[in-house]
Design an enzyme around this catalytic site. Structure first.
Site, PDB file in Angstrom:
ATOM      1  N   ASP A   1       0.846  -1.191  -0.006  1.00  0.00           N
ATOM      2  CA  ASP A   1       0.104  -0.082  -0.058  1.00  0.00           C
ATOM      3  C   ASP A   1       0.972   1.265  -0.124  1.00  0.00           C
ATOM      4  O   ASP A   1       2.048   1.095   0.044  1.00  0.00           O
ATOM      5  CB  ASP A   1      -0.926  -0.026   1.379  1.00  0.00           C
ATOM      6  CG  ASP A   1      -2.053   0.834   1.052  1.00  0.00           C
ATOM      7  OD1 ASP A   1      -2.397   1.523   0.173  1.00  0.00           O
ATOM      8  OD2 ASP A   1      -2.906   1.069   1.944  1.00  0.00           O
TER       9      ASP A   1
ATOM     10  N   ASP B   1      -9.161   3.551  -1.955  1.00  0.00           N
ATOM     11  CA  ASP B   1      -9.800   3.861  -0.679  1.00  0.00           C
ATOM     12  C   ASP B   1     -11.302   4.489  -1.144  1.00  0.00           C
ATOM     13  O   ASP B   1     -11.654   5.498  -1.149  1.00  0.00           O
ATOM     14  CB  ASP B   1      -9.135   4.727   0.192  1.00  0.00           C
ATOM     15  CG  ASP B   1      -7.984   4.118   0.704  1.00  0.00           C
ATOM     16  OD1 ASP B   1      -7.837   3.044   0.464  1.00  0.00           O
ATOM     17  OD2 ASP B   1      -6.909   5.000   0.780  1.00  0.00           O
TER      18      ASP B   1
END
Length: 902
Positions: A501, A576
């Site tokens: 990430d 996200d």
């Protein structure tokens, strides 16, 4: 997880306001518009017109593999070098660089899988106005016009594509600055303005597509599948960024950037691959934009002679112009052409195609055990449980929290006993801590990115003050890969995989939440390499997982940032997102766009990362996610727990059924990924890919195909009682996979829906393999029997494939340890034949059932084996649905056999 969600109690510093709450949407003031990007604004202020560049034909040199000639800008007399290559596979490469730059300009390495093989170029005609080159097949010619400079690719009398036809070639050359020493420092004219020591170095080039109204690609953007015109607004931006709760339907940059654009009309599909890793903006205009259907009909009635045309302009901050033009002509040809340049989708372990259960964060080992047991207690299959950043010791990656995860191997062994796996996050920012061995190793080896003054570049991220390894350095990548060895990554085991990430890279206190552009990667500024950084992180991690097994096991690595070629290293997700219906709906075109540019292993956080989904939204998202390539539920730290059994028995049953449908289709999914790995064809496909002449499909983005044979229209709107699905193919039929009802192609089908509905259809003429005995994980189903679904075409034929291997190693590649069979039905005979005669693999799985859709009732059914034996097979027939079911043929799935319907 978003950098923007750092909470005060977990940070050592105060961040910008947009980091502080989940309720806010993206703060656009933190991210650039074109007007705030000095090079974009400067380039965009140049309007279409007469180009100042002309070709100096007297400088032309032609070898067997390339043509070179010089271009001159008549305004400043700077010369450029043009290189033209005819590549194998119906492609053309165009490179433009300075003839004599003050220093080398960045050319992107490590994206192409090889130096693309060339074919001979030959001069067909030449005079003082230009030169005509043969591109080989079908009367294809490349025309180089001298004054002004322009390139046209034609086929017979038809222009396929033009370069610099609008005069927007701009190449800002390197130059010596005349001001003081401050010229070598980063100057803050605005929050986003960074001037380089050698002055502006941006580049621009325009492409025109006559006869084209539809262009696609250039992900990642939360926008429609068909790219919109950008007149009057910002261009599409390609610049990997950590964007907080991104907005929908705008061209803002997101986490990944693939500079590939496809054009399509009923006659041809083409592609443009702009190989540049710097910040890039893409302007799109069309002479038919804004015209209604009535307006286009009026043009036709009035005899308007205007040919539709789409113009695309690429603008990059640095580097050179290096463009690959993929001439198709079919969509499948463009996919093959691009795959020949950048490689195909990595073939994942079978388990990675199952269901993934994730949350920021599962609290401790007991929590993991509880989630694992909850899945079993509620009979929900699952292959992976995930751990986010809280599992580490103070955000020190490659470590475990000594209190919450004190016995990681016990936890992993518990999952292994259930034949499940774990994914742990490893981000590419390293806590600056003299007691942290990973930091000390990187610093001692001088592997960190440097700031403009030569010191280690540091920024704020999850651990607080962090260093950023220079993944553009091959030695750094090799060291990083070595850290995944079992004796280096303490507590890891073979059933533990990795999640990268924050690899845009995310820098909480950096400009636009990323690295300063004047940071140094060796001799290159970050501005030149930015978009490839995430690919290098992904690559090094995947290589580490391969190396830890001695090259035996296939890796699984999920990345948030990506670039052209990232498909070779694993999976991506859409970042996200939020628990909103719009985010569910946009996940379809986002993944479809990625599939068009080679990245098939795509999915979205089921349920939405931010906010709390309604029960209806959560169920619908599971139903949609079950039919997308990467199937993972994920949620933010501050949201209520949402394991699939927490919403009452009725909703648990609906989610369970969606997940079980996924697992029943795992053989089909695995087959599709094998084909994607071999050929470069996408797994999840826009309808126009398979029906390129059907203009109705060109704008469709709420339904899609898996391979050629499965059409899915998830329910993505709240409270929906019915929907309309377009079934393409006027001479085809489609079968509802749940009811087996047959529908004609070439129609828009009205479908009533309930909360249990997942509209899906199998194409007539196809054979799909399933395993209908669903168990707790894919590994538990390894030796289970197959059911074949034979959906007959109007002509009464069908074909398909079955692929089997061990599901997790490279033996399929190294030792030809696999089974690949061709399944065909014609003239009442269903047969299984070997497609890989030199392969060596055996399976315990057998064919348990064969279901024919659209069949007539036979008088008898006989099974013939390769050994010559004949056996009568029991069958049942439903005359209302025309469904014939053969029970227990009992033949091995890897054997030759024939079934005769008489």
């Amino acid at each position: 997880m978003a950098a923007s969600m750092c909470r005060m109690e977990r940070c050592l510093f105060v961040l910008l306001p947009f980091f502080l709450g989940v309720a806010q949407a993206v703060d656009r003031s933190n991210f650039k518009t074109c007007d705030q990007s000095s090079f974009c604004k400067r380039q965009r202020d140049i309007k279409a017109g007469q180009s100042p560049y002309r070709a100096l034909l007297e400088t032309m040199e032609l070898t067997n593999s390339r043509l070179t000639l010089q271009l001159i800008n008549d305004n400043n007399k700077v010369r450029l070098l043009l290189e033209l290559y005819r590549l194998q596979g119906n492609m053309t490469r165009v490179k433009i660089n300075e003839l004599k730059p003050l220093k080398p300009r960045y050319e992107v390495p490590d994206v192409l899988i090889q130096d693309p093989p060339t074919e001979p170029l030959s001069v067909v005609a030449q005079d003082e106005n230009g030169v005509v080159l043969s591109l080989g097949a079908d009367e294809q010619r490349l025309i180089v016009s001298a004054r002004p400079f322009r390139l046209d690719i034609v086929e017979g009398p038809k222009v396929l594509l033009s370069l610099n036809s609008r005069g927007l070639l701009v190449f800002e050359h390197l130059r010596l600055r005349k001001d003081t020493q401050k010229k070598y420092q980063r100057l803050r004219i605005s929050p986003f303005a960074f001037l380089t020591p050698a002055g502006p170095t941006s580049i621009s080039l325009d492409f025109s597509f006559p006869g084209v109204e539809h262009v696609y690609g250039i992900p990642e953007h939360a926008d429609t599948l068909k790219l919109k015109t950008t007149d009057g607004g910002d261009p599409y931006r390609l610049y990997n960024l950590d964007v907080f709760q991104y907005e929908l339907h705008n061209p803002m940059a997101l986490y990944g950037a693939v500079p590939v654009l496809l054009s399509h009309n009923t006659e041809r599909t083409m592609g443009v691959f702009w190989l540049n890793a710097a910040e890039t903006w893409v302007d799109i205009s069309s002479n038919t934009a804004g015209k209604t259907v009535f307006g286009k009909m009026l043009d036709f009635v009035q005899g308007s002679s205007e040919t539709p045309q789409t113009d695309v302009r690429w603008i990059s901050e640095a580097g050179i112009i290096d463009v690959f033009i993929m001439l198709g002509p079919k969509p499948s040809d463009v996919f093959s052409q691009y795959a020949s340049l950048t490689g195909t989708q990595a073939f994942p372990p079978l388990s990675a195609l199952g269901y993934h259960q994730c949350r920021w964060n599962y609290n401790d080992q007991e929590d993991v055990r509880g989630v694992d047991q909850g899945l079993d207690d509620h009979d929900i299959p699952c292959d992976f449980i995930w751990l986010d950043i809280e599992h580490t010791d103070g955000k020190r990656y490659f470590t475990w929290d000594p209190n919450k995860f004190s016995q990681p191997k016990d936890m992993l062994q518990g999952l292994k006993d259930k034949r499940r796996n774990l994914v742990a996050i490893v981000d590419p920012h390293i806590k600056v801590d003299s007691n942290f061995k990973v930091h000390n190793e990187i610093r001692s080896r001088n592997f960190y990115v440097k700031n403009k003054d030569g010191g280690d570049y540091e920024g704020w991220c999850w651990p607080g003050n962090a260093g950023y390894p220079d993944f553009t350095n091959a030695e750094m990548r090799a060291w990083w890969a070595s850290m995944f060895a079992y004796d280096q990554y303490e507590g890891s085991m073979e059933n533990m995989y990795t999640w990268n990430d924050m690899n845009e890279p995310s820098v909480f206190n950096g400009p636009e939440v990323t690295m300063h552009k004047d940071a140094l990667h060796g001799s290159w500024e970050h501005r030149e390499v930015h978009n490839i950084y995430g690919l290098y992180v992904h690559r090094a991690t995947a290589e580490g997982l391969i190396q830890r097994s001695g090259g035996v096991e296939r890796p699984f690595v999920l990345t948030r940032a990506f670039f052209a070629g990232s498909q070779r290293y694993g999976a991506v997700w859409t970042g996200d997102n939020a628990a909103e219906w719009g985010h569910l709906k946009i996940s379809l075109p986002m993944c479809l766009s990625l599939g068009l540019v080679g990245i098939s292993f795509c999915g979205a956080d089921v349920g939405g990362f931010f906010k709390a989904p309604s029960t209806e939204l959560l169920v619908r998202w599971y139903q949609a996610g079950a039919y997308q390539p990467f199937f993972r539920a994920h949620a933010h730290l501050d949201t209520p727990r949402r394991e699939p059994w927490l919403f009452g028995p009725e909703n648990t049953a609906l989610i369970r059924e969606a997940v079980r449908q996924r697992y029943a289709l795992l053989p089909f999914w695995y087959q599709q990924f094998y084909n994607a790995h071999r050929t470069g064809q996408p797994v999840m496909r826009a309808l126009w890919v398979e029906y390129p002449e059907d203009s109705v499909t060109f704008d469709i983005e709420d339904e899609y195909l898996l391979g050629r044979d499965l059409l899915v229209h998830p329910v993505t709107e709240e409270g929906l009682k019915s929907l309309t699905a377009y079934l393409p193919g006027k001479r085809e039929v489609w079968y509802d996979v749940h009811t087996f009802k047959k529908h004609a192609g070439g129609q828009s089908l009205y479908i009533p829906v309930t909360m249990s509905s997942i509209p899906a259809f199998q194409r007539g003429g196809s054979i799909i393999t399933r395993k209908d005995r669903v168990r707790r994980s894919s590994a538990c189903m390894e030796n289970d029997p197959y059911t074949l679904y034979v959906a007959l075409s109007p002509e009464g034929t069908a074909e398909g494939e079955l692929y089997i291997d061990d599901g997790h190693t490279f033996s399929y590649e190294k030792n030809k340890a696999f089974i690949h069979r061709r399944l065909t039905f014609n003239d009442g005979v269903l047969s299984s034949s070997n497609l890989a005669l030199d392969s060596q693999f055996t399976t315990a799985s057998w064919v348990e059932k064969i279901i024919f859709l659209g069949a007539r009732k036979p008088a008898s059914v006989t099974l013939k084996t390769a050994g010559g034996s004949e056996t009568r097979v029991e069958f049942e027939y439903d005359s209302a649905l025309e469904v014939l079911s053969l029970r227990k043929p009992g033949v091995n799935a890897g054997a030759d056999w024939t079934v005769l319907l008489r």
